[in-house]
Design a protein around this motif. Sequence first.
Motif, short mmCIF file in Angstrom:
data_model
loop_
_atom_site.label_atom_id
_atom_site.label_comp_id
_atom_site.label_asym_id
_atom_site.label_seq_id
_atom_site.Cartn_x
_atom_site.Cartn_y
_atom_site.Cartn_z
N THR A 255 -7.09 -1.06 -12.89
CA THR A 255 -7.07 -0.19 -11.70
C THR A 255 -6.71 -0.95 -10.43
OG1 THR A 255 -9.46 -0.50 -11.49
CG2 THR A 255 -8.70 1.47 -12.65
N ASN A 256 -7.13 -2.21 -10.33
CA ASN A 256 -6.78 -3.00 -9.15
C ASN A 256 -5.27 -3.23 -9.07
OD1 ASN A 256 -9.43 -3.31 -8.20
ND2 ASN A 256 -9.78 -5.04 -9.59
N LEU A 257 -4.66 -3.49 -10.24
CA LEU A 257 -3.22 -3.68 -10.27
C LEU A 257 -2.49 -2.37 -9.97
CD1 LEU A 257 -0.88 -5.59 -10.71
CD2 LEU A 257 -1.05 -5.18 -13.17
N VAL A 258 -3.01 -1.25 -10.46
CA VAL A 258 -2.42 0.06 -10.17
C VAL A 258 -2.38 0.30 -8.66
CG1 VAL A 258 -2.77 2.55 -10.33
CG2 VAL A 258 -2.98 1.12 -12.38
N ALA A 259 -3.49 0.01 -7.99
CA ALA A 259 -3.55 0.21 -6.55
C ALA A 259 -2.51 -0.66 -5.85
CB ALA A 259 -4.94 -0.11 -6.03
N ARG A 260 -2.37 -1.89 -6.32
CA ARG A 260 -1.38 -2.80 -5.71
C ARG A 260 0.04 -2.30 -5.94
NH1 ARG A 260 -1.10 -6.50 -1.67
NH2 ARG A 260 1.04 -7.26 -1.80
N ILE A 261 0.32 -1.86 -7.15
CA ILE A 261 1.66 -1.36 -7.47
C ILE A 261 1.99 -0.13 -6.64
CG2 ILE A 261 3.05 -0.28 -9.29
CD1 ILE A 261 1.62 -2.19 -11.26
N LYS A 262 1.03 0.75 -6.48
CA LYS A 262 1.27 1.94 -5.67
C LYS A 262 1.54 1.57 -4.21
CE LYS A 262 -1.12 5.39 -8.47
NZ LYS A 262 -2.21 6.39 -8.55
N TYR A 263 0.81 0.56 -3.71
CA TYR A 263 1.06 0.09 -2.35
C TYR A 263 2.48 -0.47 -2.23
CZ TYR A 263 1.40 -3.57 1.17
OH TYR A 263 1.86 -4.40 2.16
N MET A 264 2.87 -1.34 -3.18
CA MET A 264 4.20 -1.95 -3.12
C MET A 264 5.29 -0.90 -3.24
SD MET A 264 3.81 -5.50 -5.28
CE MET A 264 3.78 -4.64 -6.85
N ASN A 265 5.10 0.06 -4.15
CA ASN A 265 6.09 1.10 -4.31
C ASN A 265 6.23 1.92 -3.03
OD1 ASN A 265 7.81 2.90 -6.19
ND2 ASN A 265 6.40 4.34 -5.26
N GLY A 266 5.10 2.19 -2.36
CA GLY A 266 5.16 2.93 -1.11
C GLY A 266 5.96 2.18 -0.05
N GLU A 267 5.76 0.85 0.03
CA GLU A 267 6.51 0.05 1.00
C GLU A 267 8.00 0.01 0.63
OE1 GLU A 267 5.14 -1.45 3.88
OE2 GLU A 267 3.66 0.03 3.22
N LEU A 268 8.28 -0.12 -0.67
CA LEU A 268 9.67 -0.14 -1.12
C LEU A 268 10.36 1.18 -0.80
CD1 LEU A 268 12.01 -1.45 -2.64
CD2 LEU A 268 11.00 -0.64 -4.77
N VAL A 269 9.68 2.29 -1.04
CA VAL A 269 10.25 3.60 -0.76
C VAL A 269 10.51 3.76 0.75
CG1 VAL A 269 9.78 6.09 -0.75
CG2 VAL A 269 9.34 4.73 -2.81
N LYS A 270 9.61 3.25 1.58
CA LYS A 270 9.83 3.30 3.03
C LYS A 270 11.10 2.55 3.40
CE LYS A 270 4.93 3.47 4.37
NZ LYS A 270 3.84 2.68 4.99
N ASN A 271 11.25 1.34 2.84
CA ASN A 271 12.47 0.58 3.11
C ASN A 271 13.71 1.32 2.64
OD1 ASN A 271 10.84 -2.59 2.44
ND2 ASN A 271 11.39 -1.74 4.42
N ALA A 272 13.64 1.86 1.43
CA ALA A 272 14.80 2.56 0.87
C ALA A 272 15.15 3.79 1.70
CB ALA A 272 14.51 2.96 -0.58
N THR A 273 14.14 4.58 2.07
CA THR A 273 14.38 5.80 2.83
C THR A 273 15.04 5.49 4.16
OG1 THR A 273 12.48 6.87 1.78
CG2 THR A 273 13.27 7.84 3.84
#
Length: 255
Positions: A60-78
């Motif tokens: 679950t800790n890794l899931v939270a981290r991955i979701k955070y990273m994906n959110g930042e990546l999506v912000k950059n992409a958008t």
Amino acid sequence: MMKQQNTPRAIGSALLMLAFVFCLHALPAQPSAARKQILVDVAHGQKFWNDPTTMAGIDTNLVARIKYMNGELVKNATSLNANVRYVKENITPDLLAKSNILFVHIPSAKYSADEVKAIKQYLLNGGSLFVVMDSDYWSTLEQTNVNDLLGSTGIKFGGPSPVEKSGGHTKAGLMTEKGLPIPYHGARLLEGGTPFCFNNQTEEHPFGTYIDLKKGGKIIAMGDGMVSLYMTSWEGVDNYQCSEFMHDAFAWLLK
């Protein structure tokens, strides 16, 4: 109150306005620019990056981290009119043909001969590659043939860097308009390209480099994975500009 006169001039002006409005509605809608595509490889033993929608059974800790990273990546992409997609199986020419950037982050498995061939051809056709490795703690060059993807571009990953002190930065230039503080803690040596990421104590062993292939695509190679993991804090430093770095890197790769 004076009545408005329906003079020929007034009638003519009204008809002209109606015609103008009609023409505006009759014009075909202008299509918006097609969104570009960032393809994230999660099919070769990547420890950190994953598709945030399919992570059942992961810590679950890794899931939270991955979701955070994906959110930042999506912000950059958008911000760059791009979408993020994940590839969970073999990388094929068809997948690459629909992508503008292939993002390969610390793989720990080998790429097949067909995948290597497809990625090399993709670069020759103008595609862009953002490839990250790190110290042997996460993945070794015996586990993954990531150097095969780089072929004869002049960029090559080597052994562990002798520079261990934390903290890094970029130099202002083609890649980042201004120098950015970015995290660093141990890395893998890099050869070739134009270096632009350096440890704060020495520039002897740069950990980020890039190359414009001229006849084909572009490559950014990183020997440390911290900035691409959006690690804004490390060992008492809380202002590492990871998002700014990733935005500038993707912007250059999408040009």
